[in-house]
Design a protein around this motif. Structure first.
Motif, PDB file in Angstrom:
ATOM      1  N   LEU A 285       7.130 -11.913  -5.742  1.00 40.93           N
ATOM      2  CA  LEU A 285       7.006 -11.172  -4.286  1.00 40.93           C
ATOM      3  C   LEU A 285       7.652  -9.736  -4.419  1.00 40.93           C
ATOM      4  CD1 LEU A 285       6.192 -11.317  -1.420  1.00 40.93           C
ATOM      5  CD2 LEU A 285       8.555 -12.242  -0.880  1.00 40.93           C
ATOM      6  N   ASP A 286       6.626  -9.100  -4.410  1.00 44.38           N
ATOM      7  CA  ASP A 286       6.989  -7.615  -4.384  1.00 44.38           C
ATOM      8  C   ASP A 286       7.455  -7.060  -3.165  1.00 44.38           C
ATOM      9  OD1 ASP A 286       7.232  -4.757  -5.059  1.00 44.38           O
ATOM     10  OD2 ASP A 286       5.194  -4.307  -5.339  1.00 44.38           O
ATOM     11  N   ARG A 287       6.437  -6.930  -2.116  1.00 45.55           N
ATOM     12  CA  ARG A 287       7.050  -6.277  -0.951  1.00 45.55           C
ATOM     13  C   ARG A 287       6.405  -7.079   0.455  1.00 45.55           C
ATOM     14  NH1 ARG A 287       6.616   0.230   0.143  1.00 45.55           N
ATOM     15  NH2 ARG A 287       7.285  -0.642   2.005  1.00 45.55           N
ATOM     16  N   THR A 288       6.695  -7.027   1.354  1.00 41.56           N
ATOM     17  CA  THR A 288       6.336  -7.787   2.662  1.00 41.56           C
ATOM     18  C   THR A 288       5.954  -6.512   3.583  1.00 41.56           C
ATOM     19  OG1 THR A 288       8.303  -8.282   3.839  1.00 41.56           O
ATOM     20  CG2 THR A 288       7.245  -9.910   2.161  1.00 41.56           C
ATOM     21  N   PHE A 289       4.877  -6.639   4.525  1.00 37.16           N
ATOM     22  CA  PHE A 289       4.714  -5.855   5.553  1.00 37.16           C
ATOM     23  C   PHE A 289       4.384  -6.558   6.719  1.00 37.16           C
ATOM     24  CE2 PHE A 289       3.758  -3.411   1.577  1.00 37.16           C
ATOM     25  CZ  PHE A 289       4.072  -2.248   2.008  1.00 37.16           C
ATOM     26  N   PRO A 290       4.610  -6.182   7.936  1.00 43.90           N
ATOM     27  CA  PRO A 290       4.181  -6.877   9.362  1.00 43.90           C
ATOM     28  C   PRO A 290       2.673  -6.671   9.207  1.00 43.90           C
ATOM     29  CG  PRO A 290       5.204  -5.019   9.684  1.00 43.90           C
ATOM     30  CD  PRO A 290       5.410  -4.979   8.254  1.00 43.90           C
ATOM     31  N   LEU A 291       1.846  -7.604  10.170  1.00 49.38           N
ATOM     32  CA  LEU A 291       0.603  -7.444  10.359  1.00 49.38           C
ATOM     33  C   LEU A 291       0.229  -6.292  10.866  1.00 49.38           C
ATOM     34  CD1 LEU A 291      -2.215  -8.959  10.156  1.00 49.38           C
ATOM     35  CD2 LEU A 291      -1.635  -9.642  12.665  1.00 49.38           C
ATOM     36  N   ALA A 292       0.881  -5.623  11.591  1.00 45.94           N
ATOM     37  CA  ALA A 292       0.765  -4.443  12.269  1.00 45.94           C
ATOM     38  C   ALA A 292       0.511  -3.095  11.257  1.00 45.94           C
ATOM     39  CB  ALA A 292       1.727  -3.976  13.316  1.00 45.94           C
ATOM     40  N   GLU A 293       1.311  -3.506  10.022  1.00 49.99           N
ATOM     41  CA  GLU A 293       1.141  -2.479   8.824  1.00 49.99           C
ATOM     42  C   GLU A 293       0.127  -3.022   7.885  1.00 49.99           C
ATOM     43  OE1 GLU A 293       4.989  -1.424   7.830  1.00 49.99           O
ATOM     44  OE2 GLU A 293       5.613  -1.231   9.839  1.00 49.99           O
ATOM     45  N   ILE A 294      -0.914  -3.559   8.400  1.00 54.37           N
ATOM     46  CA  ILE A 294      -1.873  -4.119   7.071  1.00 54.37           C
ATOM     47  C   ILE A 294      -2.366  -3.032   6.492  1.00 54.37           C
ATOM     48  CG2 ILE A 294      -3.530  -4.094   8.856  1.00 54.37           C
ATOM     49  CD1 ILE A 294      -3.342  -6.588   6.144  1.00 54.37           C
ATOM     50  N   VAL A 295      -2.725  -1.652   7.094  1.00 53.81           N
ATOM     51  CA  VAL A 295      -3.214  -0.539   6.348  1.00 53.81           C
ATOM     52  C   VAL A 295      -2.297  -0.115   5.266  1.00 53.81           C
ATOM     53  CG1 VAL A 295      -3.958   2.026   6.564  1.00 53.81           C
ATOM     54  CG2 VAL A 295      -4.700   0.168   8.056  1.00 53.81           C
ATOM     55  N   ALA A 296      -0.892  -0.085   5.515  1.00 54.94           N
ATOM     56  CA  ALA A 296       0.054   0.281   4.613  1.00 54.94           C
ATOM     57  C   ALA A 296       0.106  -0.738   3.482  1.00 54.94           C
ATOM     58  CB  ALA A 296       1.380   0.275   5.143  1.00 54.94           C
ATOM     59  N   ALA A 297       0.042  -1.913   3.727  1.00 55.32           N
ATOM     60  CA  ALA A 297      -0.030  -3.229   2.805  1.00 55.32           C
ATOM     61  C   ALA A 297      -0.980  -2.982   1.716  1.00 55.32           C
ATOM     62  CB  ALA A 297       0.177  -4.571   3.446  1.00 55.32           C
ATOM     63  N   HIS A 298      -2.155  -2.640   2.276  1.00 52.87           N
ATOM     64  CA  HIS A 298      -3.234  -2.512   1.167  1.00 52.87           C
ATOM     65  C   HIS A 298      -3.078  -1.209   0.601  1.00 52.87           C
ATOM     66  CE1 HIS A 298      -7.006  -5.317   2.457  1.00 52.87           C
ATOM     67  NE2 HIS A 298      -5.792  -5.797   2.806  1.00 52.87           N
ATOM     68  N   ARG A 299      -2.601  -0.223   1.124  1.00 51.29           N
ATOM     69  CA  ARG A 299      -2.448   1.108   0.300  1.00 51.29           C
ATOM     70  C   ARG A 299      -1.298   0.743  -0.906  1.00 51.29           C
ATOM     71  NH1 ARG A 299      -2.459   4.948   5.354  1.00 51.29           N
ATOM     72  NH2 ARG A 299      -4.682   5.617   5.130  1.00 51.29           N
ATOM     73  N   HIS A 300      -0.271  -0.049  -0.427  1.00 51.85           N
ATOM     74  CA  HIS A 300       0.649  -0.260  -1.422  1.00 51.85           C
ATOM     75  C   HIS A 300       0.073  -1.125  -2.725  1.00 51.85           C
ATOM     76  CE1 HIS A 300       4.436  -1.337  -3.397  1.00 51.85           C
ATOM     77  NE2 HIS A 300       4.119  -2.475  -3.250  1.00 51.85           N
ATOM     78  N   ALA A 301      -0.616  -2.139  -1.988  1.00 46.63           N
ATOM     79  CA  ALA A 301      -1.338  -3.240  -3.100  1.00 46.63           C
ATOM     80  C   ALA A 301      -2.023  -2.437  -4.230  1.00 46.63           C
ATOM     81  CB  ALA A 301      -1.883  -4.462  -2.667  1.00 46.63           C
TER      82      ALA A 301
END
Length: 314
Positions: A285-301
């Motif tokens: 596991l690298d990082r977790t993001f809340p659902l409200a930050e799904i855009v940031a999660a995709h940018r990080h991935a």
């Protein structure tokens, strides 16, 4: 309920949170209260809309190919689960994981590993199953004790599981990744690490019994000379894309080519869960993001710093 969807292909900014109808379990379907869903390379490709994604991702499309959570309801034909059970599942290309609830056929669901959180469990299904089925079914690792295995893309989601699974099968593992991620690959259990930005492993004059190309970025002719006489090149491309691949797949002598098409098998998920609970497989596991930050999660991935798995917490 809330779900993360896109209506048009593009960058992470096309994702939006929307209210959608609740799903209702029918037949042998399990209703899962989703606690987490991971971001896979396939999610990114579907969102961008490249190649076959335009045929697979019917819009509006809810992202998320794997989930972990609790059973919230059961179809009348379900026999394997009870409400409240902690479970995880691979949903397939239809997506739907980045939402508060999802229905899944019970054949795709397994009890989540007890040793880790549901956020960690959500990191397992697609990447873990792909690595397992590539190494066991594609390369026959269970029949190759002491094999020399090279994992290309060892710091990625699939690659990081592949390093741990290869070690489980008793292999000597070489992990190939970008320089800043080599320490992470060592922590996963690789016996040796190579920086692909400063050297080409195909020019080292060495050979491996198995080369697993996880991005996938290589072609069989590139690696043939780096395979042992009975070696196998396993690609996450499920089908041959060249005449050389096809000949190597059908040939009876010499190195061969194998592609992996990930199957949503509950028995394989259960096998991974047992390894995790026994402390024999690490969840990267690298990082977790809340659902409200799904855009940031995709940018990080899809960014250069990502390693292992990115997970969205619902």
């Amino acid at each position: 309920m809330l779900a993360a969807r896109f209506h048009s292909f593009g960058g992470p900014e096309v994702l939006r949170l929307e209210e959608v109808p609740w799903p209702h379990p029918r037949g042998d379907e399990v209703l899962i209260r989703v606690r987490a869903s991971s971001v896979n390379g396939t999610d990114l490709g579907l969102r961008r809309g490249g190649g076959p994604a335009r045929l697979v991702a019917r819009r509006p499309y809810t992202v998320g190919l794997d989930v972990a959570g609790e059973v919230a309801g059961l179809g009348p034909e379900v026999t394997a689960f009870d409400p409240g059970d902690r479970v995880f599942s691979l949903l397939g290309h239809g997506g739907g994981g980045a939402a508060e609830y999802v229905t899944v056929r019970q054949s795709r669901v397994a009890a989540a590993p007890a040793r880790v959180s549901l956020e960690e469990a959500a990191a397992v299904p697609l990447a873990g199953l792909t690595a397992l089925q590539a190494l066991r079914d594609g390369a026959g690792m269970h029949l190759r004790p002491g094999a020399r295995v090279l994992v290309n893309g060892a710091a990625g989601g699939i690659g990081s599981f592949a390093v741990g699974l290869a070690r489980h099968y008793g292999a000597v593992v070489t992990g190939v990744a970008r320089g800043p991620k080599l320490d992470f690959v060592r922590e996963l259990g690789a016996d040796e690490v190579l920086d692909h930005t400063s050297l080409d492993f195909t020019r080292l004059g060495r050979s491996w019994d198995v080369i697993f190309d996880t991005p996938p970025a290589l072609a069989f002719p590139q690696v043939r000379a780096s395979l042992a006489p009975d070696g196998v090149f396993v690609s996450t491309r499920p089908f041959p894309t060249s005449a050389a691949d096809l000949r190597a797949r059908l040939g009876r002598e010499g190195p061969r080519w194998a592609g992996v098409r990930t199957q949503e098998r509950s028995q394989d998920l259960a096998f991974l869960a047992r390894l995790i609970d026994a402390g024999q497989l690490r969840v990267p596991l690298d990082r977790t993001f809340p659902l409200a930050e799904i855009v940031a999660a995709h940018r990080h991935a899809e960014g250069p710093e990502a390693r292992g798995k990115t997970v969205v917490v619902i």
